[in-house]
Design a protein around this motif. Structure first.
Motif, PDB file in Angstrom:
ATOM      1  N   ILE A  58       0.886  -1.162   0.000  1.00 10.84           N
ATOM      2  CA  ILE A  58       0.000   0.000   0.000  1.00 10.84           C
ATOM      3  C   ILE A  58       0.918   1.204   0.000  1.00 10.84           C
ATOM      4  N   VAL A  59       0.650   2.131  -0.916  1.00 11.27           N
ATOM      5  CA  VAL A  59       1.506   3.309  -1.062  1.00 11.27           C
ATOM      6  C   VAL A  59       0.637   4.550  -1.191  1.00 11.27           C
ATOM      7  N   PRO A  60       1.150   5.706  -0.784  1.00  7.63           N
ATOM      8  CA  PRO A  60       0.425   6.945  -1.068  1.00  7.63           C
ATOM      9  C   PRO A  60       0.225   7.088  -2.576  1.00  7.63           C
ATOM     10  N   THR A  61      -0.889   7.608  -2.991  1.00  7.66           N
ATOM     11  CA  THR A  61      -1.223   7.733  -4.406  1.00  7.66           C
ATOM     12  C   THR A  61      -0.114   8.417  -5.186  1.00  7.66           C
ATOM     13  N   GLY A  62       0.278   7.788  -6.295  1.00  5.41           N
ATOM     14  CA  GLY A  62       1.296   8.338  -7.176  1.00  5.41           C
ATOM     15  C   GLY A  62       2.722   8.087  -6.748  1.00  5.41           C
ATOM     16  N   SER A  63       2.926   7.394  -5.635  1.00  8.49           N
ATOM     17  CA  SER A  63       4.275   7.148  -5.141  1.00  8.49           C
ATOM     18  C   SER A  63       5.009   6.151  -6.033  1.00  8.49           C
ATOM     19  N   ASP A  64       6.280   6.441  -6.317  1.00  6.05           N
ATOM     20  CA  ASP A  64       7.123   5.508  -7.060  1.00  6.05           C
ATOM     21  C   ASP A  64       7.807   4.515  -6.123  1.00  6.05           C
ATOM     22  N   SER A  65       7.883   4.865  -4.858  1.00  3.22           N
ATOM     23  CA  SER A  65       8.521   4.000  -3.872  1.00  3.22           C
ATOM     24  C   SER A  65       7.502   3.011  -3.328  1.00  3.22           C
ATOM     25  N   LEU A  66       7.866   1.720  -3.281  1.00  4.25           N
ATOM     26  CA  LEU A  66       6.919   0.723  -2.805  1.00  4.25           C
ATOM     27  C   LEU A  66       6.924   0.565  -1.291  1.00  4.25           C
ATOM     28  N   GLY A  67       8.024   0.842  -0.634  1.00  4.14           N
ATOM     29  CA  GLY A  67       8.043   0.757   0.827  1.00  4.14           C
ATOM     30  C   GLY A  67       7.885  -0.666   1.325  1.00  4.14           C
ATOM     31  N   ASN A  68       7.202  -0.816   2.455  1.00  4.80           N
ATOM     32  CA  ASN A  68       7.038  -2.129   3.077  1.00  4.80           C
ATOM     33  C   ASN A  68       5.831  -2.864   2.508  1.00  4.80           C
ATOM     34  N   GLN A  69       6.012  -4.157   2.298  1.00  4.04           N
ATOM     35  CA  GLN A  69       4.910  -4.955   1.780  1.00  4.04           C
ATOM     36  C   GLN A  69       3.967  -5.359   2.912  1.00  4.04           C
ATOM     37  N   VAL A  70       2.715  -5.649   2.556  1.00  4.30           N
ATOM     38  CA  VAL A  70       1.739  -6.132   3.524  1.00  4.30           C
ATOM     39  C   VAL A  70       1.409  -7.603   3.297  1.00  4.30           C
ATOM     40  N   PHE A  71       1.896  -8.156   2.172  1.00  2.23           N
ATOM     41  CA  PHE A  71       1.585  -9.544   1.820  1.00  2.23           C
ATOM     42  C   PHE A  71       2.683 -10.071   0.902  1.00  2.23           C
ATOM     43  N   LEU A  72       3.129 -11.310   1.140  1.00  2.00           N
ATOM     44  CA  LEU A  72       4.125 -11.966   0.297  1.00  2.00           C
ATOM     45  C   LEU A  72       3.769 -13.443   0.186  1.00  2.00           C
ATOM     46  N   SER A  73       3.692 -13.946  -1.053  1.00  2.00           N
ATOM     47  CA  SER A  73       3.355 -15.354  -1.257  1.00  2.00           C
ATOM     48  C   SER A  73       4.050 -15.908  -2.496  1.00  2.00           C
ATOM     49  N   ASP A  74       4.068 -17.239  -2.582  1.00  2.65           N
ATOM     50  CA  ASP A  74       4.431 -17.904  -3.829  1.00  2.65           C
ATOM     51  C   ASP A  74       3.459 -19.065  -4.029  1.00  2.65           C
ATOM     52  N   HIS A  75       3.636 -19.822  -5.100  1.00  2.00           N
ATOM     53  CA  HIS A  75       2.665 -20.859  -5.477  1.00  2.00           C
ATOM     54  C   HIS A  75       1.255 -20.275  -5.445  1.00  2.00           C
ATOM     55  N   THR A  76       1.126 -19.098  -6.020  1.00  2.00           N
ATOM     56  CA  THR A  76      -0.094 -18.300  -5.911  1.00  2.00           C
ATOM     57  C   THR A  76      -0.961 -18.430  -7.157  1.00  2.00           C
ATOM     58  N   VAL A  77      -2.245 -18.648  -6.930  1.00  2.00           N
ATOM     59  CA  VAL A  77      -3.224 -18.720  -8.013  1.00  2.00           C
ATOM     60  C   VAL A  77      -4.364 -17.761  -7.688  1.00  2.00           C
ATOM     61  N   GLY A  78      -4.722 -16.927  -8.649  1.00  2.00           N
ATOM     62  CA  GLY A  78      -5.899 -16.068  -8.516  1.00  2.00           C
ATOM     63  C   GLY A  78      -5.798 -14.951  -7.496  1.00  2.00           C
TER      64      GLY A  78
END
Length: 125
Positions: A58-78
């Motif tokens: 989640i980033v402030p609108t228009g931000s180019d910097s991604l910052g900290n993630q709120v979710f990380l996964s692999d083997h992901t579908v849908g």
């Protein structure tokens, strides 16, 4: 000679596991209803020997910097993100192996940490 071969193989294996060689691409950006923040989904590719991973930010609108993630996964579908209402993000998926997840987000750049986003994770049937 065997020692040189072993050292060379070890170097190549360790060099091949370097996460800095991963490529990522933004696959979606979704503006919140109040237009103050965006949910950003990034697909990460670390090579042929690993599955794609997905990160949600989640980033402030228009931000180019991604910052900290709120979710990380692999083997992901849908994987999908959707704003249920202002300051309420839903992350859904059919299948995933979750490594990181947090149920809130805040930023010093928005109302000095007073602007909170709650996050709900759910599996779709």
């Amino acid at each position: 000679m065997n020692k040189l071969i072993s050292l060379t193989i070890t170097f190549l294996l360790l060099n091949g596991c370097d996460s800095s060689k991963c490529g990522s691409e933004i696959v979606s950006r979704e503006l919140s209803p109040d237009k103050r923040v965006e949910a950003v989904v990034s697909k990460v590719n670390c090579g042929a020997t690993t599955d794609y991973s997905f990160k949600v930010y989640i980033v402030p609108t228009g931000s180019d910097s991604l910052g900290n993630q709120v979710f990380l996964s692999d083997h992901t579908v849908g994987l999908r993100t959707s704003w249920i209402k202002k300051q309420r993000l839903s992350i859904t998926y059919e299948k995933a192996r979750i490594f990181e997840y947090t149920n809130f987000w805040q930023s010093k750049d928005l109302d000095n940490f007073e602007y909170l986003v709650s996050i709900t994770e759910a599996i779709r049937d």
